[in-house]
Design a protein around this motif. Structure first.
Motif, PDB file in Angstrom:
ATOM      1  N   ALA A 374      -0.396 -12.696  24.843  1.00 41.62           N
ATOM      2  CA  ALA A 374      -1.015 -13.758  25.652  1.00 41.62           C
ATOM      3  C   ALA A 374      -1.093 -15.080  24.900  1.00 41.62           C
ATOM      4  O   ALA A 374      -2.068 -15.823  25.007  1.00 41.62           O
ATOM      5  N   GLY A 375      -0.064 -15.388  24.129  1.00 37.13           N
ATOM      6  CA  GLY A 375      -0.017 -16.652  23.415  1.00 37.13           C
ATOM      7  C   GLY A 375      -0.907 -16.705  22.197  1.00 37.13           C
ATOM      8  O   GLY A 375      -1.084 -17.768  21.593  1.00 37.13           O
ATOM      9  N   ARG A 376      -1.474 -15.583  21.808  1.00 35.11           N
ATOM     10  CA  ARG A 376      -2.304 -15.504  20.609  1.00 35.11           C
ATOM     11  C   ARG A 376      -1.550 -14.678  19.570  1.00 35.11           C
ATOM     12  O   ARG A 376      -1.175 -13.540  19.825  1.00 35.11           O
ATOM     13  N   TYR A 377      -1.354 -15.253  18.409  1.00 35.42           N
ATOM     14  CA  TYR A 377      -0.554 -14.611  17.375  1.00 35.42           C
ATOM     15  C   TYR A 377      -1.433 -13.929  16.332  1.00 35.42           C
ATOM     16  O   TYR A 377      -2.500 -14.427  15.974  1.00 35.42           O
ATOM     17  N   LEU A 378      -0.939 -12.804  15.851  1.00 37.28           N
ATOM     18  CA  LEU A 378      -1.547 -12.106  14.723  1.00 37.28           C
ATOM     19  C   LEU A 378      -0.452 -11.802  13.713  1.00 37.28           C
ATOM     20  O   LEU A 378       0.595 -11.242  14.065  1.00 37.28           O
ATOM     21  N   ASN A 379      -0.680 -12.192  12.461  1.00 42.15           N
ATOM     22  CA  ASN A 379       0.226 -11.767  11.392  1.00 42.15           C
ATOM     23  C   ASN A 379      -0.521 -10.816  10.468  1.00 42.15           C
ATOM     24  O   ASN A 379      -1.573 -11.151   9.931  1.00 42.15           O
ATOM     25  N   VAL A 380       0.051  -9.614  10.291  1.00 42.47           N
ATOM     26  CA  VAL A 380      -0.507  -8.630   9.370  1.00 42.47           C
ATOM     27  C   VAL A 380       0.378  -8.612   8.128  1.00 42.47           C
ATOM     28  O   VAL A 380       1.493  -8.088   8.147  1.00 42.47           O
ATOM     29  N   ASN A 381      -0.132  -9.234   7.083  1.00 40.56           N
ATOM     30  CA  ASN A 381       0.590  -9.319   5.817  1.00 40.56           C
ATOM     31  C   ASN A 381       0.633  -7.941   5.148  1.00 40.56           C
ATOM     32  O   ASN A 381      -0.356  -7.217   5.132  1.00 40.56           O
ATOM     33  N   ARG A 382       1.774  -7.572   4.582  1.00 35.68           N
ATOM     34  CA  ARG A 382       1.958  -6.249   3.970  1.00 35.68           C
ATOM     35  C   ARG A 382       1.285  -6.128   2.611  1.00 35.68           C
ATOM     36  O   ARG A 382       1.261  -5.039   2.039  1.00 35.68           O
ATOM     37  N   GLY A 383       0.746  -7.211   2.109  1.00 38.46           N
ATOM     38  CA  GLY A 383      -0.005  -7.154   0.860  1.00 38.46           C
ATOM     39  C   GLY A 383       0.780  -7.654  -0.330  1.00 38.46           C
ATOM     40  O   GLY A 383       1.993  -7.490  -0.424  1.00 38.46           O
ATOM     41  N   PHE A 384       0.064  -8.255  -1.256  1.00 39.89           N
ATOM     42  CA  PHE A 384       0.639  -8.816  -2.478  1.00 39.89           C
ATOM     43  C   PHE A 384       0.667  -7.770  -3.592  1.00 39.89           C
ATOM     44  O   PHE A 384       1.584  -7.727  -4.401  1.00 39.89           O
ATOM     45  N   GLY A 385      -0.367  -6.929  -3.632  1.00 39.30           N
ATOM     46  CA  GLY A 385      -0.487  -5.909  -4.664  1.00 39.30           C
ATOM     47  C   GLY A 385      -0.323  -4.511  -4.100  1.00 39.30           C
ATOM     48  O   GLY A 385       0.359  -4.302  -3.094  1.00 39.30           O
ATOM     49  N   TYR A 386      -0.977  -3.565  -4.742  1.00 40.52           N
ATOM     50  CA  TYR A 386      -0.861  -2.165  -4.325  1.00 40.52           C
ATOM     51  C   TYR A 386      -2.128  -1.439  -4.751  1.00 40.52           C
ATOM     52  O   TYR A 386      -2.879  -1.894  -5.604  1.00 40.52           O
ATOM     53  N   LEU A 387      -2.354  -0.274  -4.137  1.00 42.80           N
ATOM     54  CA  LEU A 387      -3.584   0.466  -4.392  1.00 42.80           C
ATOM     55  C   LEU A 387      -3.298   1.967  -4.372  1.00 42.80           C
ATOM     56  O   LEU A 387      -2.519   2.436  -3.534  1.00 42.80           O
ATOM     57  N   ALA A 388      -3.909   2.711  -5.274  1.00 38.85           N
ATOM     58  CA  ALA A 388      -3.797   4.173  -5.371  1.00 38.85           C
ATOM     59  C   ALA A 388      -2.390   4.584  -5.796  1.00 38.85           C
ATOM     60  O   ALA A 388      -2.165   4.874  -6.967  1.00 38.85           O
ATOM     61  N   PHE A 389      -1.443   4.629  -4.868  1.00 41.10           N
ATOM     62  CA  PHE A 389      -0.060   4.921  -5.245  1.00 41.10           C
ATOM     63  C   PHE A 389       0.489   3.702  -5.991  1.00 41.10           C
ATOM     64  O   PHE A 389       0.510   2.596  -5.449  1.00 41.10           O
ATOM     65  N   PRO A 390       0.970   3.879  -7.234  1.00 37.93           N
ATOM     66  CA  PRO A 390       1.343   2.719  -8.058  1.00 37.93           C
ATOM     67  C   PRO A 390       2.750   2.213  -7.766  1.00 37.93           C
ATOM     68  O   PRO A 390       3.563   2.016  -8.680  1.00 37.93           O
ATOM     69  N   GLY A 391       3.046   2.000  -6.501  1.00 38.35           N
ATOM     70  CA  GLY A 391       4.376   1.532  -6.161  1.00 38.35           C
ATOM     71  C   GLY A 391       4.490   1.193  -4.692  1.00 38.35           C
ATOM     72  O   GLY A 391       3.529   1.315  -3.922  1.00 38.35           O
ATOM     73  N   ARG A 392       5.685   0.769  -4.308  1.00 40.30           N
ATOM     74  CA  ARG A 392       6.006   0.490  -2.915  1.00 40.30           C
ATOM     75  C   ARG A 392       7.421   0.983  -2.628  1.00 40.30           C
ATOM     76  O   ARG A 392       8.322   0.743  -3.429  1.00 40.30           O
TER      77      ARG A 392
END
Length: 411
Positions: A374-392
Motif C-alpha cells: 500500500a505504498g509503505r515500504y519496509l526494508n529488513v536489513n540482513r545485519g552487519f554482524g553475526y550472533l551465536a553461529f560464528p559465520g554466514r
C-alpha cells in the motif's frame, strides 16, 4: 543429565549412519579412524562448552566456534542419514523376507550390501554444505555486500529528490574477531557517500564493553546529515544475569553514552527533522518492539509528537514484526520503515532478483530485503554482524543504500 544422554544417543545414531556411507566408499582404516577422531573431538568440544551452559552467563567466542564446528559436521551427516535410511527402506524388508523364506539356508548376511554409488552421491552432496559452512565461518561472516534500492514517492519534498540513506543493523560487536575486516566495512559504508547513516539496533550482544574495542573504528563513520540510531532487543542487557538492577541500568546508560561518543544521535521514542531548502524530512526512532516474547518498549505516539501528518517520514524500528503488527496500518503514513533483527538467520540461498530462501521465513513474514504494501515500504536489513553461529552462509552481511526519488508512482 537425561537430556544430554538422549542428545548423545541420537548424535551417535547419526554418526553411525554417516560412517556407513564412508565405509562403503573406502576401506582405508586411516580414513575411517580420522572420521571418528574428528567426530569425537567436535562433539567433545561441544559438550565441554555447553554442558551446564546458561545463556545469561554470557556467550563467548569459544561457545560460538564450538557451536559452529558442531553444525559444520551435523548438517552433512544428516544428509548421509537421510540417504542411508532411504536405502534401508528397501534393505530391511528384503532382509525380513529372506529371513522367513530362506531361513538358515540363506547365504551370508540377510541384509544386501549397501550400494557404493548411493554412498558416493550422498557423500558428494553432503560435501557441499560442509564446505559452505566452513567458508561461512572463515570468510562469509565478513563478506559484506552493498545492496542498493531506488524508491520513488509522489509526496517526497523536492529538496530531497536524490537523497541517499545508508542503513546498517545488528552490529553485535561482541561477536567480532577481526578488527581489520570491521575497519574495511566502515570504509565501505563511507564510500557510499550517503546523506545520512541510520543504525537500526543491536550494537552489542549483551554488554556495553563489547563495543569499546571497535569504538574508534565506528567513530570514523561520516555522513552529511549525521548518524542516527535506535536500540535493539540485545542492547538492553536482558539476556545477562546481572548482579543487580542498578548494574543492568548502568550498562544500558554506558551503551547510550558510547553510541553518542561515536557520533550517533540515539532516538528513544523520539523524532528529528532534516531540513533542506525550507523543506523537511522526519526521522522517527522507536525503542525495541517485537512479538514472540521480545521487549515492547517502542511507542509510536510518543515518538511522533512533533511530527505532522503531511511530513515525509522515515521510521527506524529494530524488529520487523513492529511494522507488520502496528506500523503499516497506523493512521500516520510511514513512507519508509527500516528494520533488522532477523539476520536472515545467517543461512539461506539467494539469487538476487530471482530467488530468496532461508529458514527465517518460517519465523518471520518479513525477514530480508525490501517490501512494499500500500505504498509503505519496509526494508529488513540482513545485519552487519553475526550472533551465536560464528559465520554466514548465503545470507551475507549487508550495507543498504536507499536513494529517494520524487516522481509519479505507477500501480
Amino acid at each position: 543429565m537425561l537430556r544430554w544422554a538422549i542428545f548423545l544417543i541420537l548424535y551417535l545414531v547419526v554418526d553411525i549412519y554417516g560412517f556407513q556411507a564412508l565405509k562403503t566408499v573406502t576401506r582405508n582404516h586411516w580414513v575411517q579412524a580420522l572420521y571418528w577422531v574428528v567426530s569425537l573431538l567436535v562433539i567433545g568440544n561441544f559438550v565441554y562448552n555447553y554442558y551446564g551452559f546458561n545463556r545469561s552467563d554470557g556467550f563467548t567466542h569459544r561457545h560460538a566456534f564450538a557451536f559452529g564446528f558442531f553444525i559444520a559436521l551435523l548438517v552433512p551427516k544428516m544428509i548421509l542419514l537421510i540417504a542411508m535410511l532411504g536405502e534401508d527402506i528397501f534393505r530391511v524388508p528384503q532382509a525380513i523376507y529372506r529371513y522367513f523364506t530362506e531361513g538358515n539356508s540363506a547365504e551370508g548376511n540377510y541384509f544386501a550390501s549397501r550400494r557404493q554409488f548411493i554412498s558416493k552421491i550422498a557423500l558428494g552432496i553432503s560435501a557441499i554444505p560442509f564446505a559452505s559452512i566452513l567458508y561461512g565461518i572463515y570468510k562469509g561472516k565478513y563478506n559484506f555486500k552493498v545492496l542498493k534500492y531506488t524508491l520513488t514517492f509522489e509526496d517526497l519534498p523536492e529538496a530531497f529528490d536524490g537523497y541517499k540513506v545508508t542503513q546498517i543493523s545488528d552490529v553485535h560487536s561482541g561477536s567480532f574477531d577481526n578488527v581489520d575486516k570491521v575497519e574495511y566495512a566502515i570504509d565501505l559504508i563511507n564510500e557510499q557517500n550517503s546523506d545520512v547513516i541510520l543504525f537500526t539496533g543491536d550494537m552489542v550482544n549483551n554488554k556495553a564493553d563489547e563495543l569499546k574495542p571497535y569504538q574508534k573504528i565506528f567513530s570514523n563513520l561520516k555522513a552529511k546529515d549525521g548518524l542516527y540510531s535506535v536500540l535493539g532487543n540485545h542492547d538492553y542487557g536482558d539476556y545477562v544475569a546481572w548482579e543487580s538492577e542498578e548494574a543492568k541500568h548502568q550498562n544500558l546508560e554506558d551503551l547510550k553514552a558510547l553510541q553518542r561518543e561515536i557520533g550517533f544521535d540515539l532516538l528513544l521514542n523520539e523524532s528529528r527533522f532534516i531540513e533542506r531548502g525550507g523543506q523537511r524530512l522526519a526521522l522517527v526512532g522507536v525503542e525495541n518492539w517485537g512479538t514472540g516474547g521480545f521487549k515492547k518498549a517502542g511507542d509510536l505516539q510518543k515518538a511522533t509528537k512533533q511530527v505532522e501528518a503531511n511530513d515525509f517520514k522515515i521510521l527506524m524500528s529494530h524488529d520487523p514484526t513492529h511494522w507488520e503488527k502496528k506500523v503499516k496500518n497506523d493512521d500516520n503514513h510511514y513512507h519508509l520503515t527500516l528494520s533488522g533483527h532477523t539476520h536472515g538467520m545467517q543461512f539461506g540461498i539467494e539469487i538476487p532478483g530471482w530467488f530468496k530462501w532461508s529458514p527465517a521465513k518460517w519465523r518471520y513474514k518479513y525477514w530480508a530485503g525490501m517490501y512494499n504494501e500500500a505504498g509503505r515500504y519496509l526494508n529488513v536489513n540482513r545485519g552487519f554482524g553475526y550472533l551465536a553461529f560464528p559465520g554466514r552462509v548465503g545470507i551475507w552481511p549487508e550495507i543498504t543504500v536507499i536513494e529517494l526519488k520524487k516522481g509519479t508512482v505507477t500501480a
